[in-house]
Write a protein that holds these residues in place. Structure first.
Motif, PDB file in Angstrom:
ATOM      1  N   GLN A 216       2.610   2.496  -2.797  1.00 24.30           N
ATOM      2  CA  GLN A 216       3.348   2.331  -4.054  1.00 24.30           C
ATOM      3  C   GLN A 216       2.431   2.337  -5.269  1.00 24.30           C
ATOM      4  OE1 GLN A 216       6.775   2.209  -4.325  1.00 24.30           O
ATOM      5  NE2 GLN A 216       6.654   2.771  -2.168  1.00 24.30           N
ATOM      6  N   SER A 217       1.122   2.278  -5.061  1.00 23.25           N
ATOM      7  CA  SER A 217       0.164   2.178  -6.167  1.00 23.25           C
ATOM      8  C   SER A 217      -0.276   3.550  -6.662  1.00 23.25           C
ATOM      9  CB  SER A 217      -1.073   1.386  -5.735  1.00 23.25           C
ATOM     10  OG  SER A 217      -0.728   0.057  -5.439  1.00 23.25           O
ATOM     11  N   ILE A 218      -0.384   3.658  -7.979  1.00 26.04           N
ATOM     12  CA  ILE A 218      -0.872   4.870  -8.628  1.00 26.04           C
ATOM     13  C   ILE A 218      -2.146   4.509  -9.369  1.00 26.04           C
ATOM     14  CG2 ILE A 218      -0.414   6.601 -10.419  1.00 26.04           C
ATOM     15  CD1 ILE A 218       2.570   6.318  -9.718  1.00 26.04           C
ATOM     16  N   THR A 219      -3.172   5.338  -9.213  1.00 24.75           N
ATOM     17  CA  THR A 219      -4.424   5.167  -9.948  1.00 24.75           C
ATOM     18  C   THR A 219      -4.570   6.336 -10.896  1.00 24.75           C
ATOM     19  OG1 THR A 219      -5.475   3.991  -8.119  1.00 24.75           O
ATOM     20  CG2 THR A 219      -6.941   4.999  -9.748  1.00 24.75           C
ATOM     21  N   VAL A 220      -4.920   6.040 -12.152  1.00 23.60           N
ATOM     22  CA  VAL A 220      -5.201   7.104 -13.109  1.00 23.60           C
ATOM     23  C   VAL A 220      -6.627   6.909 -13.624  1.00 23.60           C
ATOM     24  CG1 VAL A 220      -4.119   5.862 -15.050  1.00 23.60           C
ATOM     25  CG2 VAL A 220      -4.472   8.316 -15.200  1.00 23.60           C
ATOM     26  N   LEU A 221      -7.388   7.988 -13.553  1.00 20.53           N
ATOM     27  CA  LEU A 221      -8.741   8.044 -14.081  1.00 20.53           C
ATOM     28  C   LEU A 221      -8.695   8.973 -15.289  1.00 20.53           C
ATOM     29  CD1 LEU A 221     -11.791   7.379 -13.761  1.00 20.53           C
ATOM     30  CD2 LEU A 221     -11.947   9.473 -12.381  1.00 20.53           C
ATOM     31  N   VAL A 222      -9.074   8.457 -16.449  1.00 20.91           N
ATOM     32  CA  VAL A 222      -8.985   9.221 -17.701  1.00 20.91           C
ATOM     33  C   VAL A 222     -10.389   9.419 -18.250  1.00 20.91           C
ATOM     34  CG1 VAL A 222      -7.991   9.308 -20.016  1.00 20.91           C
ATOM     35  CG2 VAL A 222      -6.731   8.181 -18.168  1.00 20.91           C
ATOM     36  N   LYS A 223     -10.784  10.686 -18.383  1.00 21.34           N
ATOM     37  CA  LYS A 223     -12.091  11.033 -18.955  1.00 21.34           C
ATOM     38  C   LYS A 223     -11.833  11.740 -20.283  1.00 21.34           C
ATOM     39  CE  LYS A 223     -14.506  11.264 -14.589  1.00 21.34           C
ATOM     40  NZ  LYS A 223     -15.507  11.944 -13.802  1.00 21.34           N
TER      41      LYS A 223
ATOM     42  N   ILE B 270      -7.156   2.681 -14.222  1.00 17.53           N
ATOM     43  CA  ILE B 270      -6.198   1.624 -13.918  1.00 17.53           C
ATOM     44  C   ILE B 270      -5.462   1.985 -12.638  1.00 17.53           C
ATOM     45  CG2 ILE B 270      -4.462   2.623 -15.446  1.00 17.53           C
ATOM     46  CD1 ILE B 270      -3.453  -0.294 -15.849  1.00 17.53           C
ATOM     47  N   THR B 271      -5.211   0.986 -11.829  1.00 17.35           N
ATOM     48  CA  THR B 271      -4.355   1.131 -10.652  1.00 17.35           C
ATOM     49  C   THR B 271      -3.167   0.217 -10.876  1.00 17.35           C
ATOM     50  OG1 THR B 271      -6.221   1.640  -9.217  1.00 17.35           O
ATOM     51  CG2 THR B 271      -4.197   0.859  -8.147  1.00 17.35           C
ATOM     52  N   PHE B 272      -1.975   0.761 -10.749  1.00 18.49           N
ATOM     53  CA  PHE B 272      -0.768   0.008 -11.052  1.00 18.49           C
ATOM     54  C   PHE B 272       0.363   0.414 -10.118  1.00 18.49           C
ATOM     55  CE2 PHE B 272      -0.624   3.934 -13.420  1.00 18.49           C
ATOM     56  CZ  PHE B 272       0.685   4.366 -13.247  1.00 18.49           C
ATOM     57  N   GLN B 273       1.425  -0.357 -10.164  1.00 15.96           N
ATOM     58  CA  GLN B 273       2.693   0.015  -9.548  1.00 15.96           C
ATOM     59  C   GLN B 273       3.710   0.084 -10.684  1.00 15.96           C
ATOM     60  OE1 GLN B 273       3.840  -2.307  -6.125  1.00 15.96           O
ATOM     61  NE2 GLN B 273       1.773  -2.273  -5.310  1.00 15.96           N
ATOM     62  N   PRO B 274       4.625   1.028 -10.648  1.00 15.63           N
ATOM     63  CA  PRO B 274       5.580   1.167 -11.754  1.00 15.63           C
ATOM     64  C   PRO B 274       6.705   0.125 -11.668  1.00 15.63           C
ATOM     65  CG  PRO B 274       5.946   2.880 -10.120  1.00 15.63           C
ATOM     66  CD  PRO B 274       4.739   2.105  -9.677  1.00 15.63           C
ATOM     67  N   ASP B 275       6.289  -1.160 -11.719  1.00 19.78           N
ATOM     68  CA  ASP B 275       7.230  -2.260 -11.527  1.00 19.78           C
ATOM     69  C   ASP B 275       7.366  -3.172 -12.745  1.00 19.78           C
ATOM     70  OD1 ASP B 275       4.778  -3.524 -11.500  1.00 19.78           O
ATOM     71  OD2 ASP B 275       4.896  -4.165  -9.405  1.00 19.78           O
ATOM     72  N   GLY B 276       6.762  -2.771 -13.882  1.00 20.96           N
ATOM     73  CA  GLY B 276       6.869  -3.564 -15.097  1.00 20.96           C
ATOM     74  C   GLY B 276       5.906  -4.739 -15.177  1.00 20.96           C
ATOM     75  N   LYS B 277       5.075  -4.948 -14.155  1.00 18.17           N
ATOM     76  CA  LYS B 277       4.107  -6.047 -14.169  1.00 18.17           C
ATOM     77  C   LYS B 277       2.803  -5.578 -14.810  1.00 18.17           C
ATOM     78  CE  LYS B 277       5.954  -8.112  -9.952  1.00 18.17           C
ATOM     79  NZ  LYS B 277       5.671  -8.446  -8.548  1.00 18.17           N
TER      80      LYS B 277
ATOM     81  N   ASP C 189      -2.100  -3.008 -18.499  1.00 14.62           N
ATOM     82  CA  ASP C 189      -1.059  -1.987 -18.638  1.00 14.62           C
ATOM     83  C   ASP C 189       0.095  -2.377 -17.731  1.00 14.62           C
ATOM     84  OD1 ASP C 189       0.310   0.401 -19.182  1.00 14.62           O
ATOM     85  OD2 ASP C 189      -0.939   1.620 -17.880  1.00 14.62           O
ATOM     86  N   SER C 190       1.306  -2.186 -18.221  1.00 14.93           N
ATOM     87  CA  SER C 190       2.478  -2.332 -17.358  1.00 14.93           C
ATOM     88  C   SER C 190       3.271  -1.040 -17.456  1.00 14.93           C
ATOM     89  CB  SER C 190       3.335  -3.531 -17.761  1.00 14.93           C
ATOM     90  OG  SER C 190       3.914  -3.339 -19.030  1.00 14.93           O
ATOM     91  N   VAL C 191       3.788  -0.594 -16.335  1.00 15.29           N
ATOM     92  CA  VAL C 191       4.493   0.682 -16.263  1.00 15.29           C
ATOM     93  C   VAL C 191       5.841   0.457 -15.585  1.00 15.29           C
ATOM     94  CG1 VAL C 191       4.429   3.049 -15.372  1.00 15.29           C
ATOM     95  CG2 VAL C 191       2.309   1.931 -16.108  1.00 15.29           C
ATOM     96  N   THR C 192       6.872   1.067 -16.150  1.00 17.22           N
ATOM     97  CA  THR C 192       8.212   1.009 -15.575  1.00 17.22           C
ATOM     98  C   THR C 192       8.709   2.431 -15.387  1.00 17.22           C
ATOM     99  OG1 THR C 192       8.655  -1.057 -16.739  1.00 17.22           O
ATOM    100  CG2 THR C 192      10.564   0.145 -15.893  1.00 17.22           C
TER     101      THR C 192
END
Length: 159
Positions: free
Chosen positions: A61-68, A81-88, A101-104
Motif C-alpha cells: 500500500q506504500s508509495i515512495t517518490v524520489l524527486v530530483k 517520501i514514502t506514504f500511503q494515500p490515507d490522509g495521515k 506530507d499527507s496524501v488522499t
C-alpha cells in the motif's frame, strides 16, 4: 488442475462464510518515472525549475517518490517520501519547506496532498495522471520557508 482450483475457491468461500474474495487493486497510474516539461508548466511568481525528475514506486500500500530537482539557481536537490494515500502525515526528507506530507486518493488517477512544516500547513495541491497515462499534472499552492507565496502547475511526461 482445474478441479483443484475450483476446490480451493470453494474452500475459501466456505471458510469465509460465503464472503466475497477481494482482488488486489491495480497499481496507482503515477508509478514510474516522470520528466518535468518546463515549457508546459507555470510557476507563479517564478522562476521555473531548470528540471525535475520524479520517480514513484509502490510496495504493498506504500508509495515512495524520489524527486530530483535542478533549481532556478542551478543547485540540485533531492527529496524523498514514502506514504500511503490515507490522509495521515508521513515524514519527508530533503525539503527545507516541509517535513511531512499527507496524501488522499480522490479517484484512480487523482490524489490530493498537504505539506506541513512543524505541524503548520505550508502547501496544498493535487496530482492527476491523464486517462492515457502519459501526462502527470501537479498543481500546488503554498508558502516557502522564506515566506514567499507560490501557485504552480507542473506538467510531467512519462518516461
Amino acid at each position: 488442475m482445474r478441479k483443484l482450483l475450483v476446490a480451493a475457491v470453494l474452500a475459501i468461500v466456505t471458510a469465509t462464510g460465503g464472503a466475497a474474495i477481494a482482488v488486489a487493486a491495480a497499481p496507482d497510474p503515477v508509478i514510474g518515472t516522470w520528466q518535468l516539461n518546463v515549457s508546459k508548466s507555470t510557476f507563479k511568481p517564478g522562476p521555473a525549475f531548470k528540471s525535475q525528475v520524479r520517480t514513484y514506486s509502490q510496495s504493498g500500500q506504500s508509495i515512495t517518490v524520489l524527486v530530483k530537482t535542478v533549481n532556478p539557481d542551478g543547485k540540485e536537490s533531492t527529496r524523498q517520501i514514502t506514504f500511503q494515500p490515507d490522509g495521515k502525515d508521513y515524514p519527508m526528507t530533503g525539503n527545507p519547506d516541509a517535513d511531512s506530507d499527507s496524501v488522499t486518493q480522490i479517484d484512480s488517477n487523482t490524489a490530493e496532498f498537504t505539506w506541513k512544516k512543524s505541524g503548520k500547513v505550508v502547501q496544498t495541491g493535487s496530482r492527476t495522471v491523464s486517462k492515457d497515462g502519459k501526462t502527470l499534472t501537479l498543481k500546488s499552492k503554498g508558502t516557502t520557508a522564506k515566506g514567499e507565496e507560490f501557485d504552480d502547475v507542473m506538467v510531467f511526461d512519462k518516461q
